[in-house]
Design an enzyme around this catalytic site. Structure first.
Site, PDB file in Angstrom:
ATOM      1  N   LYS A 182       0.817  -1.220   0.000  1.00 60.06           N
ATOM      2  CA  LYS A 182       0.000   0.000   0.000  1.00 60.06           C
ATOM      3  C   LYS A 182       0.849   1.268   0.000  1.00 60.06           C
ATOM      4  O   LYS A 182       0.343   2.347  -0.280  1.00 60.06           O
ATOM      5  CB  LYS A 182      -0.960  -0.015   1.184  1.00 60.06           C
ATOM      6  CG  LYS A 182      -2.064  -1.054   1.045  1.00 60.06           C
ATOM      7  CD  LYS A 182      -3.082  -0.954   2.170  1.00 60.06           C
ATOM      8  CE  LYS A 182      -4.210  -1.953   1.980  1.00 60.06           C
ATOM      9  NZ  LYS A 182      -3.797  -3.349   2.269  1.00 60.06           N
TER      10      LYS A 182
HETATM   11  C1  LIG Z   1      -4.509  -4.472   1.645  1.00 69.87           C
HETATM   12  C2  LIG Z   1      -3.795  -5.784   1.617  1.00 69.87           C
HETATM   13  C3  LIG Z   1      -4.188  -6.855   0.760  1.00 69.87           C
HETATM   14  C4  LIG Z   1      -5.419  -6.783  -0.099  1.00 69.87           C
HETATM   15  O1  LIG Z   1      -5.288  -5.868  -1.152  1.00 69.87           O
HETATM   16  P1  LIG Z   1      -6.605  -5.404  -1.945  1.00 69.87           P
HETATM   17  O2  LIG Z   1      -6.119  -4.348  -2.884  1.00 69.87           O
HETATM   18  O3  LIG Z   1      -7.529  -4.840  -0.890  1.00 69.87           O
HETATM   19  O4  LIG Z   1      -7.183  -6.570  -2.622  1.00 69.87           O
HETATM   20  C5  LIG Z   1      -3.422  -8.004   0.742  1.00 69.87           C
HETATM   21  N1  LIG Z   1      -2.340  -8.137   1.543  1.00 69.87           N
HETATM   22  C6  LIG Z   1      -1.933  -7.155   2.365  1.00 69.87           C
HETATM   23  C7  LIG Z   1      -0.742  -7.377   3.228  1.00 69.87           C
HETATM   24  C8  LIG Z   1      -2.636  -5.936   2.440  1.00 69.87           C
HETATM   25  O5  LIG Z   1      -2.234  -4.981   3.293  1.00 69.87           O
END
Ligand SMILES: *Cc1c(COP(=O)(O)O)cnc(C)c1O
Length: 433
Positions: free
Chosen positions: A107
């Site tokens: 993210k």
């Molecule tokens: C947010 C997150 C996901 C999921 O990603 P999406 O874009 O919501 O499908 C998977 N793994 C981790 C570690 C995350 O922080």
């Protein structure tokens, strides 16, 4: 370029409007009006380009009409201050490690890009008022957003989190920063935090006096930049002579990450097919099987960032494929795993291949190990560093896990937060200062 709403009941928006508003007036998600295909020449020479150059070419296809080239280049380079290496794990399966950013989760890319893009728009404005970013978090979003926006001029960030319900590592990642980041410790649940943020956005008096915006994952400026690393994965495979019949597996919760990859494919990136790996929250998997989309309350798992019962970006997947179940299943397969299966996969991959997966990446790896066909090369997205889930992973492999220095630095910081109850008036008091 303009952005339309997936619900088609709101007027189109400019990039700036889409970024500042987040969600369209009809509660739909913004989609770019066009997805430009990149030229053959780009894919032929991609293995000679740096990550920053690759990402700039992708960013230009979406944002080039709206942001001067030198500015966009600067935003891209500043966002990608870290690499996303492709690491071999087992026969024909590679891990695309997306955890080398400041908070050790993927993210970071979207949050850093959005912060810089918003900062750019604010600097262009005549009124020099501050923009207030509100974000409710159950853990990882708050840290990525807080760190992404840290020190960006003209922006104040308020992170609301439920007291005692996030891990120490997660809490430290957004309560120790200071500067333009304020952590608000709510004596309630994550749902309370989310409801308070919504109430603040609806509050007439507050909105007349202040500019409020959200930084959650449905924002186009957070979700589209995630396309960058799919192209970077392909470039790395090409250097290895493995860029044929590529299958990309994405551990998915709200489906923002995989949707960015699907955009990449529509831009011409030669990915043969995708696999969406779910934990027991398998709403999308069930949709693939039945054609019926049936949201249901999420259940807690050890891959908790994927505990989502109504994936917000599903609307974008439907729109991208013209609501055709056949078209969706032609490009995307699914998988779903229980906590026991996730734990077994982490232990087994550690013992047999000496690679330590986090619980989310474990879903991705397992789906490839089970679903790859002869002649295919698999890449799964390792979405977070295993040390972010320290106790879970240590219990599974029965061994201590080394904490990266970046995480240790957060742990040494001193927590600063504003404790409040669940009333919106208290929140308004903090924001008004
Ligand atoms: C947010 C997150 C996901 C999921 O990603 P999406 O874009 O919501 O499908 C998977 N793994 C981790 C570690 C995350 O922080």
């Amino acid at each position: 370029m303009n952005y339309y709403s997936t619900n088609k009941q709101a007027p189109v928006a400019s990039l700036e409007e889409a970024v500042v508003k987040g969600l369209a007036a009809d509660k739909g998600l913004f989609m770019p009006e066009r997805i430009r295909r990149l030229p053959e020449e780009f894919f032929d020479t991609i293995d000679h380009l740096s990550f920053q150059e690759i990402a700039y070419r992708v960013a230009d296809a979406f944002f080039g009409d709206d942001i001067p080239a030198d500015k966009l280049r600067h935003i891209v380079e500043d966002t990608l201050s870290f690499d996303t290496p492709l690491v071999p794990v087992s026969d024909g399966i590679y891990s695309l490690e997306l955890f080398h950013g400041p908070t050790l989760a993927f993210k970071d890319v979207g949050a850093r890009f959005m912060a810089r893009l918003l900062g750019h728009f604010i600097s262009q404005r005549n009124d020099k008022g501050v923009v207030n970013v509100l974000v409710a978090t159950s853990g990882d979003t708050g840290s990525a957003v807080a760190n992404g926006f840290l020190g960006v001029e003209g922006i104040r960030v308020y992170v609301l989190y439920p007291k005692g319900k996030v891990s120490e590592i997660q809490e430290k990642q957004f309560t120790t920063l200071g500067r333009n980041i304020t952590a608000i410790e709510v004596d309630g649940t994550f749902d309370d935090c989310q409801a308070m943020v919504k109430a603040a956005f609806m509050d007439k008096e507050l909105n007349e006096r202040l500019t409020l915006t959200s930084a959650n994952s449905i924002n186009v400026a957070r979700f589209l930049p995630q396309a960058f690393y799919y192209f970077q994965a392909y470039a790395q495979l090409k250097r290895l002579g493995k860029a044929y019949n590529v299958v990309v597996c994405v551990p998915s919760g709200n489906f923002g990450n995989i949707t960015a990859g699907l955009f990449g494919k529509h831009m011409g990136l030669p990915i043969k097919r995708f696999i969406a790996a779910n934990n027991r929250n398998d709403i999308f998997y069930q949709y693939l099987l039945t054609g019926q989309y049936t949201p249901r309350p999420s259940i807690a798992t050890i891959a908790n960032a994927m505990d989502v019962g109504d994936p917000s970006n599903f609307a974008r997947v439907l729109d991208l494929y013209g609501h055709s179940h056949d078209a969706i299943t032609a490009d995307i397969a699914g998988a779903t795993y229980t906590d026991e299966q996730i734990a077994l996969t982490i232990a087994d991959t550690w013992h047999r291949h000496h690679y330590l997966l986090d619980p989310h990446g474990a879903c991705g790896y397992r789906a490839l190990a089970e679903g790859l066909r002869p002649g295919e090369t698999g890449v799964f997205l390792e979405t977070a560093h295993p040390a972010k889930f320290l106790h879970t992973v240590e219990r599974i492999i029965a061994q201590p896990v080394e904490i990266p220095t970046k995480l240790q630095a957060f742990l040494k910081g001193e927590k600063q937060s504003v404790p409040i109850g669940t009333g919106v008036e208290e929140l308004k008091g903090v924001i008004r200062g």
